[in-house]
Design an enzyme around this catalytic site. Structure first.
Site, PDB file in Angstrom:
ATOM      1  N   HIS A 273       0.852  -1.199   0.000  1.00 22.04           N
ATOM      2  CA  HIS A 273       0.000   0.000   0.000  1.00 22.04           C
ATOM      3  C   HIS A 273       0.884   1.244   0.000  1.00 22.04           C
ATOM      4  O   HIS A 273       1.955   1.249   0.588  1.00 22.04           O
ATOM      5  CB  HIS A 273      -0.895   0.006   1.250  1.00 22.04           C
ATOM      6  CG  HIS A 273      -2.074   0.904   1.100  1.00 22.04           C
ATOM      7  ND1 HIS A 273      -2.014   2.250   1.360  1.00 22.04           N
ATOM      8  CD2 HIS A 273      -3.336   0.644   0.681  1.00 22.04           C
ATOM      9  CE1 HIS A 273      -3.203   2.784   1.132  1.00 22.04           C
ATOM     10  NE2 HIS A 273      -4.020   1.836   0.712  1.00 22.04           N
ATOM     11  N   ASP A 330      -7.963  -5.178  -0.604  1.00 22.06           N
ATOM     12  CA  ASP A 330      -8.371  -6.000  -1.751  1.00 22.06           C
ATOM     13  C   ASP A 330      -8.040  -7.475  -1.601  1.00 22.06           C
ATOM     14  O   ASP A 330      -8.448  -8.286  -2.430  1.00 22.06           O
ATOM     15  CB  ASP A 330      -7.689  -5.466  -3.019  1.00 22.06           C
ATOM     16  CG  ASP A 330      -8.226  -4.100  -3.388  1.00 22.06           C
ATOM     17  OD1 ASP A 330      -7.416  -3.189  -3.658  1.00 22.06           O
ATOM     18  OD2 ASP A 330      -9.459  -3.940  -3.379  1.00 22.06           O
TER      19      ASP A 330
HETATM   20  C1  SDX Z   1      -5.950   0.154  -3.158  1.00 16.83           C
HETATM   21  O1  SDX Z   1      -4.224   4.627  -1.961  1.00 16.83           O
HETATM   22  C2  SDX Z   1      -5.205   3.985  -1.462  1.00 16.83           C
HETATM   23  O2  SDX Z   1      -5.698   4.329  -0.387  1.00 16.83           O
HETATM   24  C3  SDX Z   1      -5.714   2.810  -2.282  1.00 16.83           C
HETATM   25  C4  SDX Z   1      -6.794   1.956  -1.613  1.00 16.83           C
HETATM   26  C5  SDX Z   1      -8.069   2.726  -1.450  1.00 16.83           C
HETATM   27  O3  SDX Z   1      -8.848   2.357  -0.533  1.00 16.83           O
HETATM   28  O4  SDX Z   1      -8.337   3.613  -2.265  1.00 16.83           O
HETATM   29  O5  SDX Z   1      -6.329   1.498  -0.378  1.00 16.83           O
HETATM   30  C6  SDX Z   1      -7.140   0.749  -2.478  1.00 16.83           C
HETATM   31  O6  SDX Z   1      -5.657   0.526  -4.262  1.00 16.83           O
HETATM   32  C7  SDX Z   1      -5.112  -0.849  -2.404  1.00 16.83           C
HETATM   33  C8  SDX Z   1      -3.871  -1.328  -3.231  1.00 16.83           C
HETATM   34  C9  SDX Z   1      -4.349  -2.407  -4.205  1.00 16.83           C
HETATM   35  N1  SDX Z   1      -3.249  -2.761  -5.128  1.00 16.83           N
HETATM   36  C10 SDX Z   1      -2.646  -3.972  -5.040  1.00 16.83           C
HETATM   37  O7  SDX Z   1      -2.880  -4.814  -4.173  1.00 16.83           O
HETATM   38  C11 SDX Z   1      -1.638  -4.236  -6.146  1.00 16.83           C
HETATM   39  C12 SDX Z   1      -0.374  -4.869  -5.563  1.00 16.83           C
HETATM   40  N2  SDX Z   1       0.307  -3.834  -4.754  1.00 16.83           N
HETATM   41  C13 SDX Z   1       1.281  -3.040  -5.389  1.00 16.83           C
HETATM   42  O8  SDX Z   1       1.388  -2.986  -6.718  1.00 16.83           O
HETATM   43  C14 SDX Z   1       1.854  -1.922  -4.550  1.00 16.83           C
HETATM   44  O9  SDX Z   1       2.024  -2.400  -3.290  1.00 16.83           O
HETATM   45  C15 SDX Z   1       1.080  -0.632  -4.514  1.00 16.83           C
HETATM   46  C16 SDX Z   1       0.870  -0.090  -5.886  1.00 16.83           C
HETATM   47  C17 SDX Z   1      -0.215  -0.832  -3.838  1.00 16.83           C
HETATM   48  C18 SDX Z   1       1.893   0.350  -3.679  1.00 16.83           C
HETATM   49  O10 SDX Z   1       3.015   0.598  -4.356  1.00 16.83           O
HETATM   50  P1  SDX Z   1       4.231   1.390  -3.629  1.00 16.83           P
HETATM   51  O11 SDX Z   1       3.968   1.727  -2.224  1.00 16.83           O
HETATM   52  O12 SDX Z   1       4.570   2.480  -4.575  1.00 16.83           O
HETATM   53  O13 SDX Z   1       5.280   0.299  -3.560  1.00 16.83           O
HETATM   54  P2  SDX Z   1       6.408   0.193  -4.619  1.00 16.83           P
HETATM   55  O14 SDX Z   1       5.777  -0.126  -5.919  1.00 16.83           O
HETATM   56  O15 SDX Z   1       7.272   1.397  -4.500  1.00 16.83           O
HETATM   57  O16 SDX Z   1       7.166  -1.070  -4.067  1.00 16.83           O
HETATM   58  C19 SDX Z   1       8.119  -0.964  -3.005  1.00 16.83           C
HETATM   59  C20 SDX Z   1       8.808  -2.308  -3.021  1.00 16.83           C
HETATM   60  C21 SDX Z   1       9.313  -2.673  -4.413  1.00 16.83           C
HETATM   61  O17 SDX Z   1      10.382  -3.586  -4.230  1.00 16.83           O
HETATM   62  P3  SDX Z   1      11.911  -3.004  -4.443  1.00 16.83           P
HETATM   63  O18 SDX Z   1      11.914  -2.274  -5.756  1.00 16.83           O
HETATM   64  O19 SDX Z   1      12.118  -2.091  -3.242  1.00 16.83           O
HETATM   65  O20 SDX Z   1      12.766  -4.241  -4.432  1.00 16.83           O
HETATM   66  O21 SDX Z   1       7.862  -3.336  -2.666  1.00 16.83           O
HETATM   67  C22 SDX Z   1       7.667  -4.195  -3.753  1.00 16.83           C
HETATM   68  C23 SDX Z   1       8.170  -3.461  -4.996  1.00 16.83           C
HETATM   69  O22 SDX Z   1       8.598  -4.393  -5.977  1.00 16.83           O
HETATM   70  N3  SDX Z   1       6.237  -4.453  -3.822  1.00 16.83           N
HETATM   71  C24 SDX Z   1       5.710  -5.640  -4.031  1.00 16.83           C
HETATM   72  C25 SDX Z   1       4.334  -5.449  -3.946  1.00 16.83           C
HETATM   73  N4  SDX Z   1       4.055  -4.173  -3.692  1.00 16.83           N
HETATM   74  C26 SDX Z   1       5.248  -3.543  -3.617  1.00 16.83           C
HETATM   75  N5  SDX Z   1       6.288  -6.829  -4.293  1.00 16.83           N
HETATM   76  C27 SDX Z   1       5.446  -7.851  -4.466  1.00 16.83           C
HETATM   77  N6  SDX Z   1       4.103  -7.770  -4.397  1.00 16.83           N
HETATM   78  C28 SDX Z   1       3.506  -6.585  -4.144  1.00 16.83           C
HETATM   79  N7  SDX Z   1       2.209  -6.490  -4.083  1.00 16.83           N
END
Ligand code: SDX
Length: 392
Positions: A273, A330
């Site tokens: 998140h 989710d």
């Molecule tokens: C919602 O904003 C809100 O409030 C949204 C929401 C709402 O009520 O409106 O809460 C609803 O959208 C919830 C989120 C739903 N999305 C997902 O579940 C999709 C999977 N999650 C991700 O894609 C990710 O976690 C995000 C997009 C939600 C958040 O992205 P961030 O905080 O920008 O994290 P990042 O992409 O910068 O990742 C940081 C690290 C990375 O690794 P490194 O590059 O440091 O090695 O964490 C890893 C990412 O690769 N990572 C994940 C991951 N999420 C982040 N690795 C594996 N699986 C994941 N889900």
């Protein structure tokens, strides 16, 4: 150098263009979520979707009379203009319901062109009622269209939630039997989605609304932002992920290894998140509800077992711990929606119905805030310096 949200920390200045709002408070480190100061677990336990919608939009809990009048006004605006039926005829039966919804809300606004002025309080009120009343009906029609089943007319004798459930699961052939387990579970899930501060879709609604575009246009844009798999589309992507793990036979451990190896396109959907670097308080409530609802509906789903196994492994794994990745709202919702009988493609539509009151509340708050200016996010120019255009 790291940019977080709209605050740029490492370019010698701090751009505090943070959005001002009084609607929802989140503490991502502590896993706190409050709507107008009320903790989310107390609201989910005690309130209703419409009462919470009133709270978010008007700032205080409604009196019983105010709530009854609000409910009654919404009931009496659930009918769609008959001509709108042909809108659905123009779409393929397998049109994704999120596309149907965003296009449908724009189409809906063409019937109300004389009452869309954002600066007219009466227009804002009637647009609020029309959207809360008609968006769920359009969503149900998108579902019925995909089933090749006849659309039903809303039944004003039913509650908001039961009316919606009947429009989805009732048929012309027999009377709809209300299932209180379904009603209560859906009410709670929608409440948990009603607002969440400046998430991508709400920020989209605010940005579009900041140009004085009407409420329908802004909500339609918000629906499109929610559609993405990194945002609301994640609940649909979680079910696809769980089913792939089950059907591939690869097992949860192997899948987690692929996530950690960052194989192209492999993410643990429903985890992580932008704000919560702790357990999403909504995910906790949904996980508790999952066991309860499936048992009450007499549904056994191996995808729930896979989800729980995934969570247990991830929460004990340094890769996820070090990146502060926890289940978000989710992760478990799709298993419940599936047990209710909704097809996977309707999951994000259910998220949109949940989030609609929050989008409306933010749009209205912004319109009445004298400090509001048209949205114009800052840019850091990283392109080419000035250069001479070649003489011809
Ligand atoms: C919602 O904003 C809100 O409030 C949204 C929401 C709402 O009520 O409106 O809460 C609803 O959208 C919830 C989120 C739903 N999305 C997902 O579940 C999709 C999977 N999650 C991700 O894609 C990710 O976690 C995000 C997009 C939600 C958040 O992205 P961030 O905080 O920008 O994290 P990042 O992409 O910068 O990742 C940081 C690290 C990375 O690794 P490194 O590059 O440091 O090695 O964490 C890893 C990412 O690769 N990572 C994940 C991951 N999420 C982040 N690795 C594996 N699986 C994941 N889900």
């Amino acid at each position: 150098t790291k940019q977080t949200g709209f605050t740029t920390l490492d370019y010698g200045f701090v751009n505090t263009s943070a959005t001002r709002s009084s609607i929802t408070y989140i503490d991502g480190d502590k896993g706190i979520l409050r709507y107008r100061g009320y903790p989310i677990d107390q609201i989910a336990e005690n309130s209703t979707y419409l009462e919470t919608a009133w709270l978010l939009i008007y700032g205080e809990l409604p009196t019983p009379t105010e709530l009854a009048e609000f409910d009654d006004r919404i009931r009496h605006h659930t009918l769609l203009h008959e001509d709108l039926k042909s809108f659905f005829d123009a779409l393929p039966h397998d049109a994704h319901p999120m596309s149907v919804l965003s296009a449908g809300i724009s189409a809906l606004s063409t019937y109300y062109q004389d009452s869309l002025d954002p600066r007219n309080p009466e227009h804002v009120e009637i647009s609020t009622i029309r959207l809360l009343a008609k968006l769920p009906v359009m969503a149900a029609y998108a579902h019925k269209k995909s089933l090749g089943q006849a659309f039903l007319y809303p039944d004003n004798s039913l509650s908001f939630i039961d009316n919606f459930l009947r429009l989805n699961f009732g048929t012309m052939a027999e009377p709809y039997v209300i299932n209180p387990v379904l009603s209560k579970a859906l009410e709670r899930l929608l409440i948990l989605h009603e607002d969440h501060e400046q998430n991508a879709s709400t920020s989209t609604v605010r940005l579009v609304g900041s140009t004085e575009a009407n409420m329908f246009a802004s909500i339609s844009a918000g629906i499109n932002a929610l559609y993405g798999p990194l945002h609301g589309g994640a609940n649909e992507a979680v079910l696809t992920m769980l089913a792939q793990i089950r059907d591939s036979g690869e097992g949860v451990e192997k899948f987690v290894e692929r996530v950690k190896n960052k194989e192209a396109g492999v993410r643990l959907m429903g985890f992580g998140h932008r704000v919560y670097k702790n357990y999403d308080p909504r995910a906790k409530l949904v996980k508790e509800a999952a066991d309860e609802v499936l048992a009450a509906l007499g549904v056994q789903d191996d995808l729930l077992d896979i989800a729980k196994e995934l969570e247990a492994i991830a929460l004990a794994d340094e890769y996820f711990i070090s990146r502060r990745l926890y289940p978000n709202v989710d992760f478990y919702t799709g298993v419940i929606y599936k047990a209710m009988g909704f097809p996977t493609r309707m999951f994000t539509v259910l998220f949109a119905i949940g989030r609609l009151p929050g989008w409306i509340a933010h749009w209205r708050e912004m319109q009445t805030d004298p400090a509001t200016k048209i949205g114009r996010p800052q840019q850091l120019y990283l392109g080419s310096p000035e250069r001479e255009f070649p003489a011809r």
